[in-house]
Design a protein around this motif. Structure first.
Motif, PDB file in Angstrom:
ATOM      1  N   UNK A  20     -34.662   2.529  30.614  1.00 57.59           N
ATOM      2  CA  UNK A  20     -35.196   1.173  30.797  1.00 57.59           C
ATOM      3  C   UNK A  20     -34.126   0.113  30.523  1.00 57.59           C
ATOM      4  N   UNK A  21     -33.325   0.282  29.459  1.00 56.48           N
ATOM      5  CA  UNK A  21     -32.270  -0.698  29.198  1.00 56.48           C
ATOM      6  C   UNK A  21     -31.267  -0.723  30.354  1.00 56.48           C
ATOM      7  N   UNK A  22     -30.946   0.430  30.877  1.00 55.94           N
ATOM      8  CA  UNK A  22     -30.019   0.491  32.003  1.00 55.94           C
ATOM      9  C   UNK A  22     -30.608  -0.216  33.228  1.00 55.94           C
ATOM     10  N   UNK A  23     -31.900  -0.022  33.484  1.00 52.47           N
ATOM     11  CA  UNK A  23     -32.545  -0.696  34.607  1.00 52.47           C
ATOM     12  C   UNK A  23     -32.637  -2.204  34.378  1.00 52.47           C
ATOM     13  N   UNK A  24     -32.911  -2.608  33.147  1.00 50.58           N
ATOM     14  CA  UNK A  24     -32.944  -4.042  32.838  1.00 50.58           C
ATOM     15  C   UNK A  24     -31.573  -4.675  33.072  1.00 50.58           C
ATOM     16  N   UNK A  25     -30.516  -3.967  32.718  1.00 54.51           N
ATOM     17  CA  UNK A  25     -29.164  -4.467  32.965  1.00 54.51           C
ATOM     18  C   UNK A  25     -28.906  -4.596  34.464  1.00 54.51           C
ATOM     19  N   UNK A  26     -29.261  -3.571  35.212  1.00 56.94           N
ATOM     20  CA  UNK A  26     -29.052  -3.594  36.670  1.00 56.94           C
ATOM     21  C   UNK A  26     -29.771  -4.774  37.324  1.00 56.94           C
ATOM     22  N   UNK A  27     -30.972  -5.076  36.848  1.00 57.31           N
ATOM     23  CA  UNK A  27     -31.766  -6.178  37.409  1.00 57.31           C
ATOM     24  C   UNK A  27     -31.445  -7.512  36.737  1.00 57.31           C
ATOM     25  N   UNK A  28     -30.629  -7.483  35.689  1.00 57.58           N
ATOM     26  CA  UNK A  28     -30.325  -8.661  34.870  1.00 57.58           C
ATOM     27  C   UNK A  28     -31.604  -9.285  34.322  1.00 57.58           C
TER      28      UNK A  28
END
Length: 176
Positions: A20-28
């Motif tokens: 989830x943190x990685x996806x949040x980073x990808x989506x900013x």
């Protein structure tokens, strides 16, 4: 009689947080800090940077500004980009010619998992090296990191080659 308690455990909690943190980073999404260098910016999360770097934890805990911009002088954008990826995912792939500057930046920013390398000698403790526990800590150097764990230098003066045990060199963790 004490009330009965139940332990409810989410088996995939850690992997879910990492994903989830990685996806949040990808989506900013929900990013609350911006890293700026070489005229470019990277959005990230204070909590992740602070958890993975004592440097960022020190800086970000001193100031309560909302959505700060940290200007990174004398740092290459590609190094910061790779290090942020490392902090979110726990691994990165690094090309040979990029490794030295990346490790130098990781050392300066005190990125956990990259800022130090430890290993244990096969020598018995108290072998006269001034370190009675046999543990050595060194700042990663390119020459140490780039050696293959399977390569051995030939023995010299009939002294057997001593293999290092413990964590493999960082470069081997990142090599393709």
């Amino acid at each position: 009689m004490l009330p009965q308690q139940y332990c409810l455990r989410w088996r995939y909690h850690h992997s879910n947080l990492q994903t989830m943190f990685s996806q949040l980073l990808d989506r900013e999404a929900f990013c609350d800090v911006t890293l700026a260098c070489e005229g470019r910016t990277i959005k990230a999360h204070k909590i992740v940077l602070s958890a993975c770097s004592t440097y960022f934890e020190s800086i970000l805990s001193q100031y309560e500004e909302k959505d700060p911009i940290l200007i990174m002088k004398d740092v290459k954008y590609i190094d910061i980009k790779c290090l942020v990826e490392f902090m979110y995912k726990g691994e990165i792939n690094v090309e040979h010619n990029h490794l030295a500057t990346l490790l130098k930046t990781a050392e300066e920013l005190r990125i956990k998992g990259l800022a130090e390398v430890s290993w244990k000698d096969d020598e018995p403790t108290g072998s006269g090296d001034g370190n009675s526990n046999g543990i050595h800590t060194a700042i990663p150097q390119v020459t140490t990191v780039m050696n293959s764990p399977n390569s051995q230098s030939p023995p010299s003066n009939n002294i057997p080659h001593k293999k290092k045990r413990g964590r493999p060199p960082i470069g081997m963790l990142c090599a393709l």
